[in-house]
Scaffold this active site. Structure first.
Site, PDB file in Angstrom:
ATOM      1  N   LYS A 191       0.856  -1.201   0.000  1.00  0.00           N
ATOM      2  CA  LYS A 191       0.000   0.000   0.000  1.00  0.00           C
ATOM      3  C   LYS A 191       0.885   1.242   0.000  1.00  0.00           C
ATOM      4  CE  LYS A 191      -2.057   2.778   3.088  1.00  0.00           C
ATOM      5  NZ  LYS A 191      -1.957   3.988   2.286  1.00  0.00           N
ATOM      6  N   SER A 245       5.023   8.175   9.845  1.00  0.00           N
ATOM      7  CA  SER A 245       5.040   8.984  11.071  1.00  0.00           C
ATOM      8  C   SER A 245       4.994   8.120  12.327  1.00  0.00           C
ATOM      9  CB  SER A 245       3.839   9.934  11.082  1.00  0.00           C
ATOM     10  OG  SER A 245       2.665   9.188  11.289  1.00  0.00           O
ATOM     11  N   GLU A 266       9.675   2.199  10.729  1.00  0.00           N
ATOM     12  CA  GLU A 266      10.751   3.180  10.610  1.00  0.00           C
ATOM     13  C   GLU A 266      10.060   4.537  10.621  1.00  0.00           C
ATOM     14  OE1 GLU A 266      13.991   2.423  10.524  1.00  0.00           O
ATOM     15  OE2 GLU A 266      14.250   4.581  10.631  1.00  0.00           O
ATOM     16  N   CYS A 300      13.482  11.200   6.655  1.00  0.00           N
ATOM     17  CA  CYS A 300      13.596  10.916   8.087  1.00  0.00           C
ATOM     18  C   CYS A 300      15.032  11.110   8.553  1.00  0.00           C
ATOM     19  CB  CYS A 300      13.104   9.512   8.391  1.00  0.00           C
ATOM     20  SG  CYS A 300      13.925   8.253   7.436  1.00  0.00           S
ATOM     21  N   GLU A 401       9.883  16.837  14.700  1.00  0.00           N
ATOM     22  CA  GLU A 401      10.240  16.649  13.292  1.00  0.00           C
ATOM     23  C   GLU A 401       9.425  17.620  12.432  1.00  0.00           C
ATOM     24  OE1 GLU A 401       9.205  12.866  11.370  1.00  0.00           O
ATOM     25  OE2 GLU A 401      11.253  12.858  10.595  1.00  0.00           O
TER      26      GLU A 401
HETATM   27  C1  UN1 Z   1      17.968   8.162   3.406  1.00  0.00           C
HETATM   28  O1  UN1 Z   1      18.233   9.314   3.671  1.00  0.00           O
HETATM   29  O2  UN1 Z   1      18.790   7.276   3.492  1.00  0.00           O
HETATM   30  O3  UN1 Z   1      11.528   7.859   5.223  1.00  0.00           O
HETATM   31  C2  UN1 Z   1      16.621   7.766   2.960  1.00  0.00           C
HETATM   32  C3  UN1 Z   1      12.702   8.174   5.103  1.00  0.00           C
HETATM   33  C4  UN1 Z   1      13.721   7.080   5.188  1.00  0.00           C
HETATM   34  C5  UN1 Z   1      14.521   7.005   3.953  1.00  0.00           C
HETATM   35  C6  UN1 Z   1      15.681   7.884   4.076  1.00  0.00           C
HETATM   36  N1  UN1 Z   1      13.106   5.831   5.501  1.00  0.00           N
HETATM   37  O4  UN1 Z   1      13.031   9.322   4.909  1.00  0.00           O
END
Ligand code: UN1
Length: 509
Positions: A191, A245, A266, A300, A401
């Protein structure tokens, strides 16, 4: 008119038909029956609607899960090297289509073409690595305390995996979940974010063309409350991998815990770049440009805090400010552009809100600070690269963030305080140090409360063969990428085998 993966729905204002992308369920491209869509708007040129994203129904999510369940037994029995070979085919096809996928990525997400190509190259690398892992899905042999007893381990797939992915890396993040999941022998329901349906369709088209059998990969577009909710709660889903998030990831974890299934999340980051007084300030400033403003700060791993030793803080701020003047903001399709727009209006408004918060908290606005409204930019969601000085760790802009091109400078009196400030957030994804002092470098690598450390390079990026992921509130579950990715997508089974040919005399344990 139904064609390929797209369904022409209605004409746009300019007369060009707007298509609605399809789902891919059980090996067939099917239009959603929901009748509900959201427009996929080019954030650099908001008059351009690229396609519509269907908001699929719960029934459609269920159909995709059933298709994945049905395909599992046969796929699981396919030898791992053969599964790897199909991933290798997909890698070759993606290589042929780099430009096509990069253009779709830049148009729907906004990042500049150079970054889109980089993201796709990283995805190719991940496919290459995962394909090879098909030949290396090894177990181990373990010595037994008993004679004529053989102990060994095997890795087996988990079952149907739900992959829920964000808009900011709409090729690399899906690929780094899909590739190990599939090579390990799982079937998947994917998804993607409703903001990035075109790249999702292209990835799945490539996997289909590579020869993955029907039902092994299923794609369902739609919202979290329907499609996402079904994926998280359906008893036939055995594992969920999510990137996005903290709010959503933590909710998924809590829901999935009721069924006791495995979850990998993540989530957010508030990543620091620490600049010590011995650092090359020009190189460190370049790191902040790439880490803080690259991808419009929408990653992220973005560096949103720059912690500078007080003795060089003023000088460093000047160097950075000067370098920031050279940043060109605009449509990512223009090869001259350095930074694209925010992905959509709400995201832009969140960034602008945080800039207001920074001002009201008493931080000094050093550069930027607003939406760009001139003729070249007013049609897009462009925010000026923004730099705040005099920030302290009590401020929300130092803790939360932002996911936009906003960087805060925080002064530290010395190295020890810099480490303390760097760690003083709930997140723990990435941290950088700029210094040549080997003792401090080693200490920083040891003490930084993050999943990855970069020395004299920015907080962003990662290589296919290295594990990726955070600690603290950033992550739940095992790492992604590298061989470690296979920990999440496989069950480890231990086998005890007695070849004495006799009844065992003692059962000692
Ligand atoms: C990176 O900078 O290596 O959602 C990519 C994100 C991470 C991917 C980052 N999972 O921004």
């Amino acid at each position: 008119m139904e064609t390929g993966t797209l369904r022409e729905e209605k004409a746009s204002k300019s007369g060009t038909p707007i298509t609605t992308v399809k789902n891919f369920i059980g090996g067939k491209w099917v239009a959603s029956a929901s009748g509900r869509t959201v427009p996929n708007i080019n954030p650099a040129k908001t008059t351009e609607i690229l396609c519509n994203t269907p908001l699929s129904t719960r029934e459609e999510a269920k159909a995709a899960i059933s298709a994945a369940k049905e395909a599992f037994a046969k796929w699981r029995a396919t030898p791992a090297p053969v599964r790897g070979k199909l991933m290798f085919n997909a890698m070759l096809l993606l290589q042929e289509r780099i430009e096509d996928v990069a253009v779709a990525l830049t148009k729907e997400e906004g990042k500049i073409l150079r970054e889109s190509r980089g993201e796709i190259q990283r995805s190719i690398n991940i496919m290459e690595y995962a394909a090879g892992e098909g030949r290396r899905l090894k177990g181990s042999t373990i010595p037994s305390e008993l004679q004529n007893t053989f102990i060994y381990t095997i890795r087996q797939p988990v079952g149907v995996c739900a992959l829920i992915t964000p808009w900011n890396f709409p090729v690399a993040v899906p690929v780094w979940k899909l590739a190990p999941a599939l090579v390990a022998g799982n079937t998947v329901v994917f998804k993607p974010s409703t903001y990035t349906p075109l790249t999702a369709v292209k990835i799945v088209e490539i996997l289909e063309a590579a020869g993955f059998p029907p039902g092994v990969i299923n794609l369902v577009h739609g919202g979290g409350k329907t499609v996402g909710d079904e994926l998280v709660n359906n008893p036939d889903v055995s594992a969920i991998s999510f990137t996005g998030s903290n709010l959503v990831g933590n909710a998924i974890y809590a829901q999935a815990a009721k069924r006791g299934i495995r979850v990998q999340c993540e989530m957010g980051g508030k990543n620091p770049i620490v600049v010590l007084e011995d650092a090359d300030l020009a190189i460190a400033a370049e790191g902040v440009i790439q880490g803080g403003f690259g991808s419009t700060g929408q990653r992220c791993t973005a560096a949103s805090r720059v912690i500078v030793e007080a003795s060089v803080a003023k000088k460093f701020t000047e160097v950075l400010q000067t370098r920031m003047r050279a940043i060109r903001i605009g449509d990512g399709m223009d090869e001259q552009t350095d930074i694209g727009p925010s992905v959509e209006e709400n995201q832009m408004n969140t960034v602008l809100k945080y800039i207001d918060i920074g001002r009201s908290e008493g931080a000094t606005l050093v550069a930027g600070g607003g939406r760009m409204q001139d003729d070249r930019h007013k049609q897009g969601y462009f925010v000026e690269p923004t730099l705040f000085g005099n920030v302290n760790m009590k401020m929300r802009i130092a803790q939360e963030e932002i996911f936009g091109p906003v960087v805060s400078i925080i002064e530290a009196k010395d190295f020890d305080e810099a480490v303390e400030l760097a760690n003083n957030v709930k997140y723990g994804l990435s941290a950088s140090l700029y210094s040549q002092d080997m003792a401090k470098i080693m200490k920083f690598a040891e003490l930084a409360e993050v999943g990855k450390v970069h020395i004299n390079t920015p907080t962003i990026g990662g290589e296919a063969q290295a594990p990726f992921g955070g600690i603290k509130s950033t992550a739940i579950g095992p790492k992604e990428c590298g061989s470690e990715a296979f920990e999440f997508y496989t069950e480890l089974k231990v086998v005890y085998l007695d070849y004495t040919g006799k009844k065992r005399e003692t059962n000692i344990y």
